[in-house]
Design a protein around this motif. Structure first.
Motif, mmCIF file in Angstrom:
data_model
loop_
_atom_site.group_PDB
_atom_site.id
_atom_site.type_symbol
_atom_site.label_atom_id
_atom_site.label_comp_id
_atom_site.label_asym_id
_atom_site.label_seq_id
_atom_site.Cartn_x
_atom_site.Cartn_y
_atom_site.Cartn_z
ATOM 1 N N VAL A 315 6.177 -7.755 -7.384
ATOM 2 C CA VAL A 315 6.202 -7.295 -6.003
ATOM 3 C C VAL A 315 4.935 -6.467 -5.790
ATOM 4 C CG1 VAL A 315 7.397 -5.846 -4.314
ATOM 5 C CG2 VAL A 315 8.703 -7.282 -5.885
ATOM 6 N N VAL A 316 4.230 -6.701 -4.677
ATOM 7 C CA VAL A 316 2.958 -6.022 -4.446
ATOM 8 C C VAL A 316 3.069 -5.046 -3.284
ATOM 9 C CG1 VAL A 316 1.615 -7.935 -5.371
ATOM 10 C CG2 VAL A 316 2.115 -7.858 -2.922
ATOM 11 N N SER A 317 2.193 -4.050 -3.326
ATOM 12 C CA SER A 317 2.100 -3.094 -2.223
ATOM 13 C C SER A 317 1.184 -3.676 -1.152
ATOM 14 C CB SER A 317 1.543 -1.766 -2.738
ATOM 15 O OG SER A 317 0.219 -1.965 -3.237
ATOM 16 N N ILE A 318 1.030 -2.936 -0.048
ATOM 17 C CA ILE A 318 0.139 -3.410 1.013
ATOM 18 C C ILE A 318 -1.298 -3.471 0.506
ATOM 19 C CG2 ILE A 318 -0.868 -2.802 3.250
ATOM 20 C CD1 ILE A 318 1.838 -1.807 4.128
ATOM 21 N N LEU A 439 7.702 -3.365 1.893
ATOM 22 C CA LEU A 439 7.547 -2.423 3.009
ATOM 23 C C LEU A 439 8.887 -1.739 3.240
ATOM 24 C CD1 LEU A 439 5.709 -1.302 5.256
ATOM 25 C CD2 LEU A 439 6.529 -3.150 6.727
ATOM 26 N N GLY A 440 8.920 -0.456 2.942
ATOM 27 C CA GLY A 440 10.177 0.274 3.069
ATOM 28 C C GLY A 440 11.221 -0.223 2.097
ATOM 29 N N GLY A 441 10.800 -0.715 0.968
ATOM 30 C CA GLY A 441 11.738 -1.199 -0.040
ATOM 31 C C GLY A 441 12.261 -2.591 0.240
ATOM 32 N N ILE A 442 11.780 -3.220 1.323
ATOM 33 C CA ILE A 442 12.248 -4.563 1.676
ATOM 34 C C ILE A 442 11.174 -5.576 1.278
ATOM 35 C CG2 ILE A 442 12.993 -6.094 3.547
ATOM 36 C CD1 ILE A 442 13.873 -3.615 5.087
ATOM 37 N N ARG A 479 10.245 -8.273 10.156
ATOM 38 C CA ARG A 479 9.787 -6.978 9.652
ATOM 39 C C ARG A 479 8.262 -6.883 9.632
ATOM 40 N NH1 ARG A 479 8.119 -6.340 4.326
ATOM 41 N NH2 ARG A 479 8.125 -8.260 3.070
ATOM 42 N N TRP A 480 7.574 -8.037 9.617
ATOM 43 C CA TRP A 480 6.115 -7.990 9.572
ATOM 44 C C TRP A 480 5.524 -7.406 10.853
ATOM 45 C CZ3 TRP A 480 4.187 -13.265 7.171
ATOM 46 C CH2 TRP A 480 4.707 -13.406 5.872
ATOM 47 N N HIS A 481 6.271 -7.505 11.949
ATOM 48 C CA HIS A 481 5.758 -7.011 13.216
ATOM 49 C C HIS A 481 5.841 -5.488 13.310
ATOM 50 C CE1 HIS A 481 5.454 -11.096 14.717
ATOM 51 N NE2 HIS A 481 6.722 -11.310 14.374
ATOM 52 N N SER A 482 6.505 -4.862 12.367
ATOM 53 C CA SER A 482 6.671 -3.398 12.410
ATOM 54 C C SER A 482 5.534 -2.662 11.719
ATOM 55 C CB SER A 482 8.005 -3.001 11.753
ATOM 56 O OG SER A 482 8.005 -3.382 10.371
ATOM 57 N N HIS A 483 4.584 -3.377 11.114
ATOM 58 C CA HIS A 483 3.462 -2.736 10.421
ATOM 59 C C HIS A 483 2.161 -3.415 10.829
ATOM 60 C CE1 HIS A 483 0.808 -1.379 7.145
ATOM 61 N NE2 HIS A 483 1.669 -0.366 7.008
ATOM 62 N N GLU A 484 1.164 -2.595 11.110
ATOM 63 C CA GLU A 484 -0.090 -3.116 11.638
ATOM 64 C C GLU A 484 -0.730 -4.140 10.696
ATOM 65 O OE1 GLU A 484 -3.311 -3.832 14.108
ATOM 66 O OE2 GLU A 484 -1.376 -2.863 14.509
ATOM 67 N N SER A 485 -0.826 -3.828 9.415
ATOM 68 C CA SER A 485 -1.490 -4.721 8.464
ATOM 69 C C SER A 485 -0.749 -6.042 8.338
ATOM 70 C CB SER A 485 -1.603 -4.049 7.091
ATOM 71 O OG SER A 485 -2.447 -2.914 7.162
ATOM 72 N N GLU A 521 -6.703 0.514 5.754
ATOM 73 C CA GLU A 521 -5.687 1.015 4.833
ATOM 74 C C GLU A 521 -6.265 2.088 3.914
ATOM 75 O OE1 GLU A 521 -2.447 0.564 4.493
ATOM 76 O OE2 GLU A 521 -2.425 -0.716 6.276
ATOM 77 N N ASP A 522 -7.515 1.897 3.490
ATOM 78 C CA ASP A 522 -8.149 2.896 2.620
ATOM 79 C C ASP A 522 -8.337 4.216 3.369
ATOM 80 O OD1 ASP A 522 -8.266 1.087 0.569
ATOM 81 O OD2 ASP A 522 -10.345 0.491 0.938
#
Length: 525
Positions: A315-318, A439-442, A479-485, A521-522
């Protein structure tokens, strides 16, 4: 009176006896004679005794004759100022030596009785000038050599030409390897640089960006110890190998896939192709033990394996998602980019992958990607504006085929068509990566594109119906629409999936967009 007659008899008788004895003493050479009544004959002074043997033919036994040869039958010849006696009766012509033989002797008496004449071996007589004293003769061995030598020379010449032609054909691709490279020494080995690493060698030899010299490739390949299998595909297996303590990947093609091996090695050695986000090529070699042939392609080894394997277990982070996506786009952009050459340095042609998917992208230890498996790649010849189509029967992976490839409407003579098909496939890879972003554990379970619409090994007809007729694309989770990236990633991949190939993004635009998201993000961190 009677007394006087008796005296005369006493005188005449001894004289007659002496004369008789004298004639006996004066008798010449006695010879054994097979045709004489008493078995002997008189050759006289200067004569010869003769024994001869003659083949009678058929089942009859050979005839042996014994006779005399008087001096009168021996002609006298003068040669070099000397009187020489010789006779044809004691000689046999070269042609008849295997059919008869004569031996003459001149003493003692009956010397010919025990002579054992034998036939000469069969010979071939080449007639020349009848007046010449020297005639050219060939025995059986000489005749065999005379015939065999030209045949042998012609055969050797034919074999040399055949292997020379075969080698030239292979050398056209630059990969004809000798069967034994053990006697070939490397410059860096001769200089005692036994600690040279692959990275150092690449830096030393990669001035043109087209890989190591062929001799270096062959020597490295001969020194690799193959270990366990790390992958298997339709056209070969991949093994982990060891060279001087370093891990390398060894892709082994069967001999029937020689064209694919040639093509991939040829593409990897394209001038200026080397890039940190394209799998590092090390060597190409063939191994032949007389009964089977293996075709080796040796590249950098990445223990994380393919992106497919990595996403299945990770599982990867943003930031990790963007790192994977941006590095993969950098590799594809470099592949697609054409570099104009100069008079001094050759340029790099634009290259399209044609089989882009998560299984053909590898993950490095630093979390970045590199693009691999260039066996189906095509190059653009800018001089003729033509496409260098791979000379094999392979096709790409059906699940990742663009609509124009599935319905066969793609323009095979237009290079941009192949680049746009790569962009479509890359959009599907972005979807695979983004699904595994937490994202948020999901996080979604890893799945291949169209997993819910086609079976695990879909046919062309099944993919054509889903992609071309029904115009389906992979689903975007809410859920992808809830985060800009994630929202930008969703928009980016949609712009790669357009049914109209000309409307799709270029790899350079994809790369810049991902770089922009990563910078944002950085800045948050």
């Amino acid at each position: 009176m009677l007394s006087r007659k008796m005296d005369i008899c006493y005188v005449i008788f001894p004289l007659l006896l002496i004369v008789s004895c004298g004639f006996d003493i004066a008798t010449g050479l006695k010879c054994y004679c097979s045709d004489c009544l008493d078995g002997t004959c008189d050759a006289g002074d200067g004569g010869r005794c003769v024994t001869s043997i003659t083949k009678m033919g058929g089942t009859r036994e050979d005839k042996i004759s014994y006779r005399c040869l008087t001096e009168a039958k021996i002609p006298i010849r003068v040669q070099n100022g000397k009187m020489q006696g010789d006779t044809p009766h004691c000689m046999v012509s070269a042609i008849k030596k295997h059919e008869s033989h004569i031996i003459c002797c001149s003493g003692p008496d009956l010397c010919n009785q025990y002579l054992k004449p034998t036939y000469a071996p069969a010979t071939t007589f080449i007639p020349g000038d009848d007046n010449s004293e020297t005639k050219l003769q060939f025995g059986t061995a000489e005749l065999v050599i005379l015939i065999a030598c030209p045949v042998l020379i012609v055969s050797i010449l034919f074999m040399v030409l055949f292997f020379a032609y075969h080698q030239c054909q292979r050398n056209r691709h630059g990969y004809q390897m000798p069967n034994d490279a053990s006697q070939e020494t490397m410059p860096f080995v001769q200089q005692g640089q036994s600690s040279s690493t692959l990275r150092e060698m690449m830096y030393e030899y990669s001035g043109s960006g087209s890989g190591l010299p062929l001799l270096v490739q062959r020597t490295i390949a001969r020194q690799i110890q193959v270990r366990e299998t790390i992958g298997k595909g339709r056209y070969g297996e991949v093994y982990r190998g060891r060279w001087r303590g370093e891990n390398v990947a060894v892709k082994i093609f069967p001999s029937r896939e020689e064209r694919s091996w040639f093509r991939e090695a040829e593409i990897y050695q394209t001038v200026m192709l080397r890039h940190e986000n394209i799998l590092g090529f090390i060597a190409a070699d063939n191994k032949d033990n007389g009964t089977w042939t293996q075709l080796w392609l040796i590249t950098d080894y990445h223990e994380n394996g393919s992106l497919f394997d990595y996403l299945n277990r990770t599982v990867v982070s943003i930031s990790g998602m963007l790192k994977l996506s941006l590095s993969a786009s950098c590799g594809l952009a470099h592949l697609h980019m054409e570099i104009i050459g100069t008079e001094v340095h050759a340029g790099k042609p634009a290259i399209a992958h044609r089989d882009l998917k998560s299984k053909n992208i590898l993950v490095k230890n630093n979390g970045t990607c590199c693009i691999a498996d260039l066996g189906l790649a095509v190059r653009h010849d800018i001089a003729t504006d033509s496409v260098d189509i791979a000379p094999n029967n392979r096709v790409g992976t059906k699940r990742y085929m663009a609509p124009e490839v599935l319905d066969e409407s793609i323009n095979m003579t237009h290079f941009e068509s192949f680049k746009r098909a790569d962009v479509y496939a890359f959009g599907l890879v972005l979807w695979e990566i983004t699904r595994r972003c937490s994202l948020g554990g999901i996080v979604e379970e890893y799945q291949l594109p169209f997993y819910d619409l086609v079976p695990s090994d879909p046919s062309l007809e099944e993919m054509r119906k889903v992609v071309c007729d029904d115009k389906h694309r992979p689903a975007i989770p809410n859920r992808w629409h809830s985060h800009e990236s994630l929202r930008v990633m969703a928009r980016l991949m949609k712009e790669c999936w357009y049914h109209n190939a000309a409307a799709r993004l270029t790899t350079l635009r994809i790369k810049k967009t991902l770089a922009s998201i990563a910078n944002q993000e950085d800045m948050k961190i």
